[in-house]
Write an enzyme that holds these catalytic residues in place. Sequence first.
Site, short mmCIF file in Angstrom:
data_model
loop_
_atom_site.label_atom_id
_atom_site.label_comp_id
_atom_site.label_asym_id
_atom_site.label_seq_id
_atom_site.Cartn_x
_atom_site.Cartn_y
_atom_site.Cartn_z
N ASN A 14 -14.18 -3.38 7.39
CA ASN A 14 -14.45 -2.55 6.20
C ASN A 14 -14.77 -3.42 4.99
O ASN A 14 -15.65 -3.08 4.20
CB ASN A 14 -13.28 -1.61 5.91
N ARG A 66 9.63 -8.14 -1.22
CA ARG A 66 8.36 -7.48 -1.50
C ARG A 66 7.96 -7.66 -2.95
O ARG A 66 6.79 -7.90 -3.26
CB ARG A 66 8.45 -5.98 -1.17
N MET A 91 -2.04 -3.83 5.65
CA MET A 91 -1.02 -3.19 6.48
C MET A 91 0.37 -3.16 5.83
O MET A 91 1.37 -3.02 6.52
CB MET A 91 -0.95 -3.87 7.85
N VAL A 93 2.81 -1.36 2.68
CA VAL A 93 2.92 -0.28 1.70
C VAL A 93 3.21 -0.92 0.35
O VAL A 93 4.14 -1.71 0.20
CB VAL A 93 4.05 0.69 2.11
N LEU A 94 2.39 -0.58 -0.64
CA LEU A 94 2.60 -1.12 -1.99
C LEU A 94 3.74 -0.37 -2.67
O LEU A 94 3.91 0.84 -2.48
CB LEU A 94 1.31 -0.96 -2.80
N ASN A 108 -7.95 3.53 -0.61
CA ASN A 108 -7.60 3.17 0.77
C ASN A 108 -8.50 3.94 1.72
O ASN A 108 -8.99 5.01 1.37
CB ASN A 108 -6.13 3.51 1.05
N HIS A 110 -8.48 5.50 5.68
CA HIS A 110 -7.56 5.84 6.76
C HIS A 110 -8.35 6.50 7.89
O HIS A 110 -9.19 7.37 7.64
CB HIS A 110 -6.48 6.81 6.23
N ASP A 142 -1.54 6.71 -3.98
CA ASP A 142 -0.40 7.06 -4.84
C ASP A 142 0.84 6.41 -4.22
O ASP A 142 0.72 5.55 -3.35
CB ASP A 142 -0.29 8.57 -5.05
N GLU A 175 -16.38 4.89 8.99
CA GLU A 175 -15.64 4.19 7.92
C GLU A 175 -16.57 3.27 7.14
O GLU A 175 -16.52 3.21 5.91
CB GLU A 175 -14.49 3.36 8.52
C1 GRF Z 1 -9.41 0.67 9.86
O1 GRF Z 1 -9.40 1.53 10.97
C2 GRF Z 1 -8.88 1.38 8.65
O2 GRF Z 1 -9.16 2.74 8.62
C3 GRF Z 1 -7.39 1.18 8.78
O3 GRF Z 1 -7.25 -0.11 9.30
C4 GRF Z 1 -8.44 -0.47 10.01
C5 GRF Z 1 -8.94 -1.74 9.40
O4 GRF Z 1 -10.03 -2.29 10.10
N1 GRF Z 1 -6.76 1.37 7.50
P1 GRF Z 1 -10.83 -3.51 9.46
O5 GRF Z 1 -9.83 -4.63 9.22
O6 GRF Z 1 -11.47 -3.05 8.19
O7 GRF Z 1 -11.83 -3.91 10.50
#
Ligand code: GRF
Length: 194
Positions: A14, A66, A91, A93-94, A108, A110, A142, A175
Amino acid sequence: MKRLAVLLSGRGSNFEAIADAVAAERIPDAEIVAVISDVPGAAGLGRARERGLPAHAVDRRRFASRSEHEAEILRILEAARPDVICLAGYMRVLSPEFVAKFPRRILNIHPALLPKFPGLHAQRRALEAGETMSGCTVHFVDEGTDTGPAILQRTVPVLPGDTEESLSERILVEEHAAYPEAIRRVLSGAEKGR
Ligand code: GRF
């Protein structure tokens, strides 16, 4: 120029879609001012370096808590002065305190049609629930996990014989289109979140 920061923990596909969209001016008048990872070996961080972008490893294991880890990320962000912070496979949680510093400025992505299937293993859980449609959601962050206002969604069909892997791949294609489009909307001021 609008300033983007990206936080990631892994593969970074992404992030690459965002970087490609910035380079191609599909996100106009924007630049990536920081790429930050809590995982020093994250592939996405390597890709950021290859692109000549400012890449920062902030190894969670080097910090006792954290809040100390987030303080270091904040220090980098304060220097980079991003308009928008994009979580792209980040990965962790903030904390609510961190999120409160950037109201409506953290995004974000998802891999589910939120509010369905927040949290981990969203694609597997959609399959197990017998859904016939799935997709992805870009949303403002949020203090909850995957609970903030949606900016946009893209859908895909769930096909007979789909596995977690095949469905995840189909969603990932969407995505990579959805995230740049959502950023473009937010930066243009058109998108206030639903
Ligand atoms: C994606 O599926 C995203 O939706 C999720 O984590 C994955 C990240 O993939 N939050 P990448 O690291 O962007 O390839």
